[in-house]
Design an enzyme around this catalytic site. Structure first.
Site, PDB file in Angstrom:
ATOM      1  N   GLU A   1      -9.014   0.296  30.977  1.00  0.00           N
ATOM      2  CA  GLU A   1      -7.564   0.228  30.903  1.00  0.00           C
ATOM      3  C   GLU A   1      -7.121   0.402  29.455  1.00  0.00           C
ATOM      4  O   GLU A   1      -7.607  -0.299  28.566  1.00  0.00           O
ATOM      5  CB  GLU A   1      -7.055  -1.132  31.398  1.00  0.00           C
ATOM      6  CG  GLU A   1      -7.219  -1.355  32.876  1.00  0.00           C
ATOM      7  CD  GLU A   1      -6.551  -2.645  33.332  1.00  0.00           C
ATOM      8  OE1 GLU A   1      -6.021  -2.651  34.458  1.00  0.00           O
ATOM      9  OE2 GLU A   1      -6.559  -3.641  32.589  1.00  0.00           O
ATOM     10  N   CYS A   2      -6.218   1.316  29.214  1.00  0.00           N
ATOM     11  CA  CYS A   2      -5.606   1.537  27.912  1.00  0.00           C
ATOM     12  C   CYS A   2      -6.678   1.705  26.833  1.00  0.00           C
ATOM     13  O   CYS A   2      -7.291   2.757  26.748  1.00  0.00           O
ATOM     14  CB  CYS A   2      -4.636   0.405  27.576  1.00  0.00           C
ATOM     15  SG  CYS A   2      -3.396   0.849  26.341  1.00  0.00           S
ATOM     16  N   GLY A   3      -6.936   0.696  26.000  1.00  0.00           N
ATOM     17  CA  GLY A   3      -7.972   0.833  24.986  1.00  0.00           C
ATOM     18  C   GLY A   3      -9.329   1.151  25.573  1.00  0.00           C
ATOM     19  O   GLY A   3     -10.098   1.938  25.012  1.00  0.00           O
TER      20      GLY A   3
ATOM     21  N   TYR B   1      -9.832   2.835  28.278  1.00  0.00           N
ATOM     22  CA  TYR B   1      -9.726   4.240  28.666  1.00  0.00           C
ATOM     23  C   TYR B   1     -10.002   5.142  27.468  1.00  0.00           C
ATOM     24  O   TYR B   1     -10.716   6.147  27.575  1.00  0.00           O
ATOM     25  CB  TYR B   1      -8.316   4.466  29.212  1.00  0.00           C
ATOM     26  CG  TYR B   1      -7.923   5.869  29.578  1.00  0.00           C
ATOM     27  CD1 TYR B   1      -8.704   6.657  30.417  1.00  0.00           C
ATOM     28  CD2 TYR B   1      -6.708   6.389  29.119  1.00  0.00           C
ATOM     29  CE1 TYR B   1      -8.300   7.938  30.774  1.00  0.00           C
ATOM     30  CE2 TYR B   1      -6.294   7.664  29.479  1.00  0.00           C
ATOM     31  CZ  TYR B   1      -7.090   8.436  30.312  1.00  0.00           C
ATOM     32  OH  TYR B   1      -6.688   9.695  30.672  1.00  0.00           O
TER      33      TYR B   1
ATOM     34  N   SER C   1      -7.245   4.697  32.825  1.00  0.00           N
ATOM     35  CA  SER C   1      -5.867   5.127  32.625  1.00  0.00           C
ATOM     36  C   SER C   1      -5.252   4.268  31.537  1.00  0.00           C
ATOM     37  O   SER C   1      -5.801   3.241  31.138  1.00  0.00           O
ATOM     38  CB  SER C   1      -5.049   4.979  33.907  1.00  0.00           C
ATOM     39  OG  SER C   1      -4.769   3.619  34.153  1.00  0.00           O
TER      40      SER C   1
END
Length: 442
Positions: free
Chosen positions: A333-335, A337, A436
């Site tokens: 997730e985010c970082g 990703y 993502s």
């Protein structure tokens, strides 16, 4: 307040007319001061915030949760709220942004702080930054008190009062409209906690946090009417027979956990544990690979852009992650990703090789704010669920993707914003690996 039977603890919502009014300062001061009185204080954060709950836990000694009237279905929202109140004498919730700020949606589903106060009957302790105003601050407080008949303003805490004269003028305005003052904080820049681009510097990185919290508790005891605030607490949490919480991606989950990876919502972990999953932490910054014997790996968000060089040099971590992904699901997730991608460009423009498990290159040098709820429909089966599943998350980052948007064949999900406006395809999935920029909530 005497200690309750802890089956239905009362609550308060600390909110404000706008962001940067001092909500976190007041919340932490109040939590720490009440905990020092021997009360079992539990915290909650309204809306999608993965930093403040860790500060709540440091102040109270107990985990805090997020309550989100848009992203969480009603059953999940009530389950998380009941979890927040378990064993508590009082629940103190901290708002985000302004008291009524949310999306345009049906009543009770806007994601605004006011939805949570109304749902659980929690009175609002309104923090008003009075810098640059005097009697006009009363008009702002009165507007908040009358805007939404579902909620009740218990009183206000005045923040950033400049002088004794300034205080008298503000108090005169509030006396005129009949709103009680439950605390006064003078202007003091030293009270502010250190910040960076996504908010406060993480609790785990604030080395003198215990001393800061004790100073805030001293301030609360001197500047807030703690007895009146306690007397104002009210409301009732729901009866929940079967908790509805997010399902785990596996039964023994390797979770990256260090200063680069820490943005995992508490209710996610609680849901996984409630389903019988075991959570096994490891540190990529310490060059640790996902532990043997795990059947899934989760890379939360965090600050990999601040540690990109160290992560790129962490050979045991990167090789171990690649090996793990050959036989088990991995999600970022985010970082997380960004680290699963091909490369990460840091703020100085230096490009660092990452795990190369997803065909995405990201940059923190090319910065643009991405902020808002994301409603995702999964394109294929994976760690987050079956194809066609509808999930709700939130995105808050400044990094950008340098590679083209994914096609449907490799995208994680088709995404809209909170009001149904298409954001196109988002995230990637390749084999057992997915990721993502949005953080899953419900």
């Amino acid at each position: 307040m005497t200690k309750t039977d802890r089956s239905h603890p009362p609550g308060l919502l600390v909110a404000a007319p706008r962001s940067s009014s001092g909500k976190t300062t007041v919340t932490l001061a109040l939590m720490r001061a009440l905990a020092r009185r021997g009360l079992a204080v539990r915290g909650a954060k309204c809306g999608p915030d993965y930093i403040d709950p860790a500060f709540h836990q440091a102040a109270t000694g107990y985990p805090s949760v997020n309550l989100d009237s848009f992203a969480m279905p009603d059953a999940m929202l009530d389950s998380v709220a009941a979890m927040a109140g378990h064993g508590a004498d009082i629940v103190i919730a901290e708002g985000s942004m302004g008291l009524f700020d949310g999306i345009v949606a049906s009543e009770g589903r806007t994601g605004a702080n006011a939805d949570i106060a109304a749902r659980y009957g929690w009175p609002v302790l309104l923090v008003v930054d009075v810098s640059g105003a005097a009697q006009s601050a009363a008009a702002v407080a009165l507007g908040c008190a009358r805007y939404d008949p579902r909620i009740r303003i218990a009183g206000v805490v005045l923040n950033k009062v400049a002088s004794a004269r300034h205080r008298r003028l503000v108090e005169a305005g509030l006396a005129r409209v009949g709103i009680p003052i439950l605390g006064v904080l003078m202007r003091d820049a030293s009270l502010a906690l250190p910040e960076r681009h996504l908010g406060l510097v993480q609790a785990r990185e604030t080395g003198d946090l215990a001393a800061r919290l004790d100073r805030l508790a001293d301030l609360a005891e001197a500047s807030l009417d703690l007895d009146a605030i306690l007397a104002a607490a009210a409301g009732r949490l729901p009866e929940v027979s079967d908790a509805v919480l997010p399902p785990p991606p596996g039964q023994r989950i390797a979770i990256a956990s260090d200063e680069a990876f820490s943005f995992l919502y508490p209710h996610m972990e609680a849901g996984w544990r409630a389903a019988g999953a075991e959570l096994v932490a490891f540190s990529p910054l310490a060059d640790e690979a996902p532990p043997e014997g795990c059947d899934a790996c989760w890379l939360p968000g965090g600050y990999p852009e601040l540690h990109a060089g160290k992560l790129a040099a962490a050979g045991r971590f990167l090789n171990g992650l690649r090996s793990f992904a050959e036989r088990n699901p991995v999600h970022g997730e985010c970082g997380g990703y960004m680290v699963l991608g091909r490369s990460l460009e840091d703020a100085a423009g230096v490009t660092h090789a990452m795990a190369d498990l997803l065909p995405v290159a990201t940059s923190y040098k090319v910065r643009r704010l991405h902020l808002g709820y994301r409603v995702a429909t999964l394109v294929g089966d994976g760690a987050l669920g079956r194809a066609g599943s509808r999930l709700v998350g939130h995105e808050f980052h400044y990094a950008s993707e340098l590679t083209p948007p994914p096609g449907e064949d490799i995208a994680l999900a088709a995404v809209t914003d909170a009001e149904g406006v298409s954001q196109g395809m988002a995230g990637h999935r390749c084999g057992r690996v997915s990721g993502s920029f949005f953080h899953l909530i419900g």
